[in-house]
Design an enzyme around this catalytic site. Sequence first.
Site, mmCIF file in Angstrom:
data_model
loop_
_atom_site.group_PDB
_atom_site.id
_atom_site.type_symbol
_atom_site.label_atom_id
_atom_site.label_comp_id
_atom_site.label_asym_id
_atom_site.label_seq_id
_atom_site.Cartn_x
_atom_site.Cartn_y
_atom_site.Cartn_z
ATOM 1 N N CYS A 91 0.815 -1.226 0.000
ATOM 2 C CA CYS A 91 0.000 0.000 0.000
ATOM 3 C C CYS A 91 0.846 1.273 0.000
ATOM 4 C CB CYS A 91 -0.948 0.006 1.190
ATOM 5 S SG CYS A 91 -2.079 -1.391 1.161
ATOM 6 N N HIS A 107 -3.583 7.338 3.116
ATOM 7 C CA HIS A 107 -3.920 6.038 2.555
ATOM 8 C C HIS A 107 -5.324 5.678 3.034
ATOM 9 C CE1 HIS A 107 -3.894 1.972 1.326
ATOM 10 N NE2 HIS A 107 -3.624 1.443 2.498
ATOM 11 N N ASN A 139 -9.952 -0.021 0.193
ATOM 12 C CA ASN A 139 -8.493 0.026 0.149
ATOM 13 C C ASN A 139 -8.000 -0.410 -1.232
ATOM 14 O OD1 ASN A 139 -5.754 -0.294 0.459
ATOM 15 N ND2 ASN A 139 -5.876 -1.367 2.416
HETATM 16 N N1 COA Z 1 -18.704 -9.057 8.905
HETATM 17 C C1 COA Z 1 -19.187 -9.360 10.110
HETATM 18 N N2 COA Z 1 -18.420 -9.834 11.116
HETATM 19 C C2 COA Z 1 -17.100 -9.979 10.871
HETATM 20 C C3 COA Z 1 -16.536 -9.673 9.624
HETATM 21 C C4 COA Z 1 -17.388 -9.198 8.618
HETATM 22 N N3 COA Z 1 -16.970 -8.874 7.385
HETATM 23 N N4 COA Z 1 -15.216 -9.919 9.678
HETATM 24 C C5 COA Z 1 -14.941 -10.351 10.903
HETATM 25 N N5 COA Z 1 -16.095 -10.405 11.636
HETATM 26 C C6 COA Z 1 -16.272 -10.834 13.019
HETATM 27 C C7 COA Z 1 -15.171 -11.745 13.508
HETATM 28 O O1 COA Z 1 -15.424 -13.081 13.138
HETATM 29 C C8 COA Z 1 -15.242 -11.528 14.997
HETATM 30 O O2 COA Z 1 -16.277 -12.293 15.521
HETATM 31 P P1 COA Z 1 -16.104 -13.047 16.924
HETATM 32 O O3 COA Z 1 -15.905 -11.948 17.934
HETATM 33 O O4 COA Z 1 -17.391 -13.777 17.077
HETATM 34 O O5 COA Z 1 -14.909 -13.921 16.776
HETATM 35 C C9 COA Z 1 -15.643 -10.060 15.136
HETATM 36 O O6 COA Z 1 -16.220 -9.697 13.872
HETATM 37 C C10 COA Z 1 -14.483 -9.157 15.455
HETATM 38 O O7 COA Z 1 -13.421 -9.457 14.575
HETATM 39 P P2 COA Z 1 -12.089 -8.624 14.570
HETATM 40 O O8 COA Z 1 -11.186 -9.179 13.523
HETATM 41 O O9 COA Z 1 -11.566 -8.506 15.976
HETATM 42 O O10 COA Z 1 -12.677 -7.221 14.120
HETATM 43 P P3 COA Z 1 -11.952 -5.825 14.078
HETATM 44 O O11 COA Z 1 -12.692 -4.865 14.895
HETATM 45 O O12 COA Z 1 -10.483 -5.932 14.286
HETATM 46 O O13 COA Z 1 -12.204 -5.397 12.587
HETATM 47 C C11 COA Z 1 -10.945 -5.211 10.556
HETATM 48 C C12 COA Z 1 -11.623 -6.160 11.547
HETATM 49 C C13 COA Z 1 -10.317 -6.048 9.467
HETATM 50 C C14 COA Z 1 -12.004 -4.302 9.975
HETATM 51 C C15 COA Z 1 -9.894 -4.362 11.307
HETATM 52 O O14 COA Z 1 -9.050 -5.188 12.071
HETATM 53 C C16 COA Z 1 -9.049 -3.550 10.391
HETATM 54 O O15 COA Z 1 -9.542 -2.704 9.678
HETATM 55 N N6 COA Z 1 -7.709 -3.771 10.433
HETATM 56 C C17 COA Z 1 -6.796 -3.062 9.606
HETATM 57 C C18 COA Z 1 -6.856 -3.646 8.249
HETATM 58 C C19 COA Z 1 -6.180 -2.804 7.242
HETATM 59 O O16 COA Z 1 -6.480 -1.663 7.087
HETATM 60 N N7 COA Z 1 -5.259 -3.434 6.516
HETATM 61 C C20 COA Z 1 -4.592 -2.844 5.452
HETATM 62 C C21 COA Z 1 -3.521 -1.942 5.937
HETATM 63 S S1 COA Z 1 -2.720 -1.317 4.555
#
Ligand code: COA
Length: 323
Positions: free
Chosen positions: A112, A250, A280
């Site tokens: 990215c 970004h 993204n």
């Molecule tokens: N829809 C609904 N529920 C979802 C889901 C979706 N698309 N994806 C994950 N979940 C669920 C998980 O299974 C989990 O359930 P559980 O508590 O029963 O196990 C719950 O939501 C929380 O998951 P978690 O991974 O802890 O969520 P989060 O708050 O961390 O959000 C992201 C997930 C990916 C949105 C977040 O971590 C994020 O944005 N990270 C940065 C990613 C990024 O920007 N990467 C690129 C950088 S260049």
Amino acid sequence: MYSRIAGTGSYLPEKVLTNHDLEKMFETSDEWIRERTGIGQRHIAAEGQTTVDLGLEAARRAMEAAGVVPEDLDLIVFGTTTPDQIFPNCGTLLQERLGVRNFPAMGVEAACSGFIYALSIADKFIRLGDAKCALVVGAETLSRIVDWTDRSTAILFGDGAGAVVLKPADDPGIISTHLRADGSHKDLLYCPVGPSKGFPVDERGRTPMFIHMAGNEVFKIAVKSLGSIVDETLAANGLDKSAIDWLVPHQANIRIIQATAKKLDIPLERVILTVEEHGNTSAASVPLALDAGVRSGRIKRGELLLLEAFGGGFTWGSALIRY
Ligand code: COA
């Protein structure tokens, strides 16, 4: 000698995949996706439409805005993690599509942060007098390496392209760029296959050419790293955060952007936000946002811009620009 941005351009493929479309593919909801990421939809390249196809559209628009023709170019730096093919590099493929030749054209792979890396390289060519008209592109077809059965990553990514033309100037222009990488985090965000390691088949009979991500950990390190790079950028130039007119971040996740904006004490009205519209787009995201800011008339000549990006590797970086 400095470089300055002479023109910007961007392109998003026609096909749109909304959060509601994703609700039909796996268990998720528009509400969950918007709340956790700020994303409402993403654009997906048509079948056969490649990263260079997208980059070409963005490049044409940037050249038109800059008032240059392909024959004026003497450098192409193309940031991407989803190249059309292993080689020739996307810069060289784009050069051929533009009908020009005999000057350096390269691809830069920094996930990215690809556009910020590419911009920094092109800026140095111009500062050293080795280029007088550089085309810098960030373009991706990330949809090709998304596992569309994995709801934790499939909601995040999309396709697109952005570009700028850089020309020499007596005054900056690009004031400074700051690049970082830390490979010790290589297992937090990655795509595990390649020509050297090979393309093994998994238990489901697929080549797992997919993005893998530990979302939570990536989130925390992204916030911390972007916070320090914006501090370092200001300190390196003896500037107070109040000097920044626009943050051009970004577009990975609205919550990461909000954290960086908070660090800079900059209100969201002074942040260019496109994440809702296309998610993204990796190396394309910063130039897409820049072009959106310029074409909407918000970013004006003479204003001070802080660009930043963070991605797999990890790689991250920033650019301070007098537009
Ligand atoms: N829809 C609904 N529920 C979802 C889901 C979706 N698309 N994806 C994950 N979940 C669920 C998980 O299974 C989990 O359930 P559980 O508590 O029963 O196990 C719950 O939501 C929380 O998951 P978690 O991974 O802890 O969520 P989060 O708050 O961390 O959000 C992201 C997930 C990916 C949105 C977040 O971590 C994020 O944005 N990270 C940065 C990613 C990024 O920007 N990467 C690129 C950088 S260049």
